[in-house]
Write a protein that holds these residues in place. Structure first.
Motif, PDB file in Angstrom:
ATOM      1  N   THR A 253       0.013  33.851 104.138  1.00 57.36           N
ATOM      2  CA  THR A 253       0.236  32.955 104.623  1.00 57.36           C
ATOM      3  C   THR A 253       1.695  32.147 104.973  1.00 57.36           C
ATOM      4  N   LYS A 254       2.439  31.910 105.874  1.00 56.29           N
ATOM      5  CA  LYS A 254       3.223  31.686 106.959  1.00 56.29           C
ATOM      6  C   LYS A 254       3.660  30.524 105.897  1.00 56.29           C
ATOM      7  N   GLU A 255       3.176  29.241 105.195  1.00 57.46           N
ATOM      8  CA  GLU A 255       3.041  28.579 104.769  1.00 57.46           C
ATOM      9  C   GLU A 255       4.043  29.564 102.767  1.00 57.46           C
ATOM     10  N   TYR A 256       3.125  30.117 102.372  1.00 55.74           N
ATOM     11  CA  TYR A 256       3.534  30.702 101.219  1.00 55.74           C
ATOM     12  C   TYR A 256       4.663  31.492 101.444  1.00 55.74           C
ATOM     13  N   VAL A 273      13.264  35.072 106.982  1.00 58.78           N
ATOM     14  CA  VAL A 273      12.019  34.733 107.414  1.00 58.78           C
ATOM     15  C   VAL A 273      11.430  35.372 108.048  1.00 58.78           C
ATOM     16  N   ILE A 274      10.235  36.208 108.326  1.00 61.96           N
ATOM     17  CA  ILE A 274       9.689  36.616 109.548  1.00 61.96           C
ATOM     18  C   ILE A 274       7.377  36.317 109.329  1.00 61.96           C
ATOM     19  N   HIS A 275       7.403  35.132 110.107  1.00 63.93           N
ATOM     20  CA  HIS A 275       5.733  34.670 110.782  1.00 63.93           C
ATOM     21  C   HIS A 275       5.686  34.160 111.567  1.00 63.93           C
ATOM     22  N   GLY A 276       4.520  34.275 112.095  1.00 62.71           N
ATOM     23  CA  GLY A 276       3.984  33.995 113.440  1.00 62.71           C
ATOM     24  C   GLY A 276       4.386  32.354 114.020  1.00 62.71           C
ATOM     25  N   GLY A 277       4.977  31.116 112.799  1.00 62.16           N
ATOM     26  CA  GLY A 277       5.297  30.295 113.196  1.00 62.16           C
ATOM     27  C   GLY A 277       6.847  29.520 113.686  1.00 62.16           C
ATOM     28  N   THR A 279      10.101  31.210 116.093  1.00 61.05           N
ATOM     29  CA  THR A 279      10.068  30.529 117.765  1.00 61.05           C
ATOM     30  C   THR A 279      10.393  32.381 117.743  1.00 61.05           C
ATOM     31  N   SER A 280      10.293  32.801 119.672  1.00 63.55           N
ATOM     32  CA  SER A 280      10.819  33.826 119.557  1.00 63.55           C
ATOM     33  C   SER A 280      11.756  33.983 120.316  1.00 63.55           C
ATOM     34  N   ARG A 281      12.762  33.615 119.828  1.00 67.39           N
ATOM     35  CA  ARG A 281      14.126  33.594 120.052  1.00 67.39           C
ATOM     36  C   ARG A 281      14.819  33.888 118.910  1.00 67.39           C
ATOM     37  N   GLU A 282      13.930  32.530 117.901  1.00 64.58           N
ATOM     38  CA  GLU A 282      14.382  33.233 116.765  1.00 64.58           C
ATOM     39  C   GLU A 282      14.199  34.614 115.970  1.00 64.58           C
ATOM     40  N   ARG A 283      13.128  34.289 116.105  1.00 62.62           N
ATOM     41  CA  ARG A 283      12.479  35.689 115.813  1.00 62.62           C
ATOM     42  C   ARG A 283      13.552  37.149 116.344  1.00 62.62           C
ATOM     43  N   ARG A 284      13.832  37.783 117.329  1.00 62.27           N
ATOM     44  CA  ARG A 284      14.412  38.539 117.910  1.00 62.27           C
ATOM     45  C   ARG A 284      15.590  38.167 117.082  1.00 62.27           C
ATOM     46  N   ARG A 285      16.294  37.359 117.173  1.00 65.26           N
ATOM     47  CA  ARG A 285      17.904  36.771 116.335  1.00 65.26           C
ATOM     48  C   ARG A 285      17.710  37.566 114.947  1.00 65.26           C
ATOM     49  N   VAL A 286      16.097  37.169 114.053  1.00 66.87           N
ATOM     50  CA  VAL A 286      16.554  37.629 112.650  1.00 66.87           C
ATOM     51  C   VAL A 286      16.013  38.996 113.125  1.00 66.87           C
ATOM     52  N   MET A 287      15.515  39.729 113.561  1.00 67.45           N
ATOM     53  CA  MET A 287      14.560  41.299 114.233  1.00 67.45           C
ATOM     54  C   MET A 287      16.544  41.874 114.370  1.00 67.45           C
ATOM     55  N   ARG A 288      17.313  41.520 114.908  1.00 67.52           N
ATOM     56  CA  ARG A 288      18.809  41.549 114.708  1.00 67.52           C
ATOM     57  C   ARG A 288      19.180  42.089 113.711  1.00 67.52           C
ATOM     58  N   GLN A 289      19.508  41.000 112.940  1.00 68.45           N
ATOM     59  CA  GLN A 289      20.331  40.660 111.897  1.00 68.45           C
ATOM     60  C   GLN A 289      19.374  41.633 110.497  1.00 68.45           C
ATOM     61  N   ILE A 290      18.455  42.278 110.083  1.00 71.11           N
ATOM     62  CA  ILE A 290      17.697  43.149 109.959  1.00 71.11           C
ATOM     63  C   ILE A 290      17.408  44.189 110.302  1.00 71.11           C
ATOM     64  N   GLN A 291      17.761  44.461 110.994  1.00 75.36           N
ATOM     65  CA  GLN A 291      18.474  45.955 112.060  1.00 75.36           C
ATOM     66  C   GLN A 291      19.793  45.956 111.379  1.00 75.36           C
ATOM     67  N   ASN A 292      20.600  45.572 111.566  1.00 77.27           N
ATOM     68  CA  ASN A 292      22.263  45.557 111.317  1.00 77.27           C
ATOM     69  C   ASN A 292      22.486  44.843 110.067  1.00 77.27           C
ATOM     70  N   LEU A 293      21.735  45.226 109.412  1.00 73.66           N
ATOM     71  CA  LEU A 293      21.026  44.785 107.480  1.00 73.66           C
ATOM     72  C   LEU A 293      22.563  44.020 106.886  1.00 73.66           C
ATOM     73  N   GLU A 294      22.045  42.800 108.017  1.00 73.52           N
ATOM     74  CA  GLU A 294      22.602  41.435 107.177  1.00 73.52           C
ATOM     75  C   GLU A 294      22.066  41.017 106.073  1.00 73.52           C
ATOM     76  N   PHE A 295      20.577  41.119 106.247  1.00 72.11           N
ATOM     77  CA  PHE A 295      19.599  41.116 105.064  1.00 72.11           C
ATOM     78  C   PHE A 295      19.598  42.202 104.030  1.00 72.11           C
ATOM     79  N   GLN A 296      19.177  41.877 102.289  1.00 72.86           N
ATOM     80  CA  GLN A 296      19.057  42.734 101.918  1.00 72.86           C
ATOM     81  C   GLN A 296      17.125  42.223 101.772  1.00 72.86           C
ATOM     82  N   TYR A 297      16.541  41.307 101.723  1.00 72.45           N
ATOM     83  CA  TYR A 297      15.992  40.435 101.833  1.00 72.45           C
ATOM     84  C   TYR A 297      14.851  39.736 102.460  1.00 72.45           C
ATOM     85  N   VAL A 298      13.392  40.186 102.998  1.00 74.52           N
ATOM     86  CA  VAL A 298      12.965  39.992 103.936  1.00 74.52           C
ATOM     87  C   VAL A 298      11.679  39.218 103.328  1.00 74.52           C
TER      88      VAL A 298
END
Length: 439
Positions: A253-256, A273-277, A279-298
């Motif tokens: 769940t997104k809560e957990y 953090v990635i879940h349906g809750g 926003t699309s703008r935030e999700r796209r930003r986070v995905m770019r950061q993940i792809q750029n290896l700015e996060f070690q943990y997702v």
């Protein structure tokens, strides 16, 4: 020298594109799907993630495209922005090798709608790939005209159903020409999908590809008991002991997901953090950061993460056993790709025994582990008591429902409960007999 894909009689530019991405030989689903699409048949393709299905439909569809016609010829839907973008990237790579321009247009949420409409009014693309809601939006406004398209692909149909997008896909399909072909691909084909399939498909060819190797042999599949332990503390230990290159933690769940991420951040880890809750703008930003290896943990939910295709995920941790056991394979399949080694870790408590047994029935084996003195070490088989007593433990005959009833009986004997167990056993025997008789 002939290329293995030459047997499909594809144009030279597609063979060049295949060589560029390093396809040595067709996968099983490509072997089965490509010739059938070329024959102009409706298809229901059932295969797991990583089977090569994207190019199984893209290659023969590109083979059918007429670059001289500036009209929509192929419509492809995907249930998430990430999946749509991956499909669009694959299609754009094929189109880039064409001697004549083939226009591929991605239509997803979170992008500039006015700019998209201006592009569509200027020219209609030959290939359209998008999420159902945004696609329907520009179709109903008559900015995208799909009545010319001879092919529609519904990718990840079960996920489309799960996320509530099937109604939009239905409305899109009504705009296609009556003789248009429908290709539906799905990891599973749930019963609720059947009315849609019957409505739009004419004598479809069903192509089912079994995932013979459920988990890549480069993946170590660990099982760790949480009994008497703080689960988030355990996750933190696992993330910091092995120093993973990149770790993906799944919760149901997104809560957990939020709770796990919050607790890990408090312990000093930088967590995406990635879940349906979100926003699309935030999700796209986070995905770019993940792809750029700015996060070690997702930390993510299943539906949000199913479209993530990140190179180099070294660890997958199941904070919970998935409610839909099909997602177990999707989760674990995020690591160990391209022959790289990976570690999948499933945390389980006493209430998860039945689900673990069902996963094992699918041919998946676990290595029992525990953390001792800051190290992950081998642990004992949770079924060791049965083996020690000399019981004939046959996992293929294990029935989790009856097992659960027996466990409840031991805890609290209620009137008629024993009879309920016997009745269940009798129902199972009758079903098994009927199945055997049909063969």
């Amino acid at each position: 020298m002939k290329h293995p894909f030459d047997k499909f009689n594809l144009p030279d530019y597609l063979i060049e594109a295949i060589k560029e991405i390093g396809f040595d030989k067709p996968t099983e689903i490509q072997e089965k799907v490509i010739p059938v699409v070329k024959k102009g048949r409706d298809i229901i393709g059932q295969s797991q993630t990583g089977s090569g299905k994207t190019h199984a439909f893209l290659l023969p569809l590109f083979n059918q495209i007429d670059p001289k016609k500036a009209e929509v010829q192929v419509v492809i839907t995907a249930p998430s922005r990430e999946l749509a973008e991956q499909l669009a990237n694959a299609a754009t790579q094929l189109a880039s090798h064409s001697p004549e321009e083939i226009n591929v247009q991605t239509i997803i949420g979170g992008t500039d709608k006015n700019r998209l409409i201006q592009k569509l009014q200027h020219s209609q693309p030959q290939v359209v790939i998008g999420t159902p809601g945004r696609l329907l939006d520009v179709i109903e406004s008559n900015d995208l005209r799909i009545h010319t398209s001879q092919y529609m692909v519904v990718d990840e149909a079960d996920m489309t159903l799960d996320m509530g997008f099937l109604e939009d896909v239905d409305k899109i399909a009504t705009r296609l020409p009556e003789k248009g072909k429908m290709l539906v691909f799905s990891a599973t084909v749930p019963q609720k999908l059947q009315p849609f399939l019957k409505k739009y498909m004419h004598s479809p060819i069903v192509i089912e590809v079994e995932n013979k190797q459920i988990i890549a042999d480069t993946v170590e599949n660990w099982l760790i008991s949480t009994k008497g332990k703080n689960k988030i503390e355990l996750i933190h230990q696992l993330l910091t002991i092995g120093q993973p290159y990149m770790a993906l933690v799944f919760a149901n769940t997104k809560e957990y997901v939020d709770d796990i991420a919050h607790q890990l951040k408090k312990k000093g880890l930088k967590v995406a953090v990635i879940h349906g809750g979100i926003t699309s703008r935030e999700r796209r930003r986070v995905m770019r950061q993940i792809q750029n290896l700015e996060f070690q943990y997702v930390v993510a939910t299943d539906l949000a993460a199913r479209g993530i295709d990140i190179e180099g995920i070294s660890h997958v941790i199941n904070a919970e056993v998935p409610q839909d056991l099909d997602y177990f394979v999707h989760r674990v399949g995020r690591t160990g790709r391209n022959q790289l080694s990976g570690i999948a870790i499933t945390l389980f408590g006493p209430d998860d025994e039945q689900d673990i047994a069902l996963i094992e029935k699918r041919g998946i084996s676990f290595q029992p582990k525990e953390i001792k003195n800051g190290e992950v070490v081998d642990s004992y088989d949770r079924n060791r008591r049965d083996h020690r007593k000399g019981k004939n433990v046959n996992k293929t005959d294990f029935d989790p429902e009856i097992h659960g009833l027996r466990k409840k009986l031991k805890k609290n004997v209620k009137p008629g409960y024993k009879r309920k167990i016997e009745r269940k056993k009798e129902e199972k025997r009758i079903r098994a007999f009927r199945l055997k008789s049909k063969k």
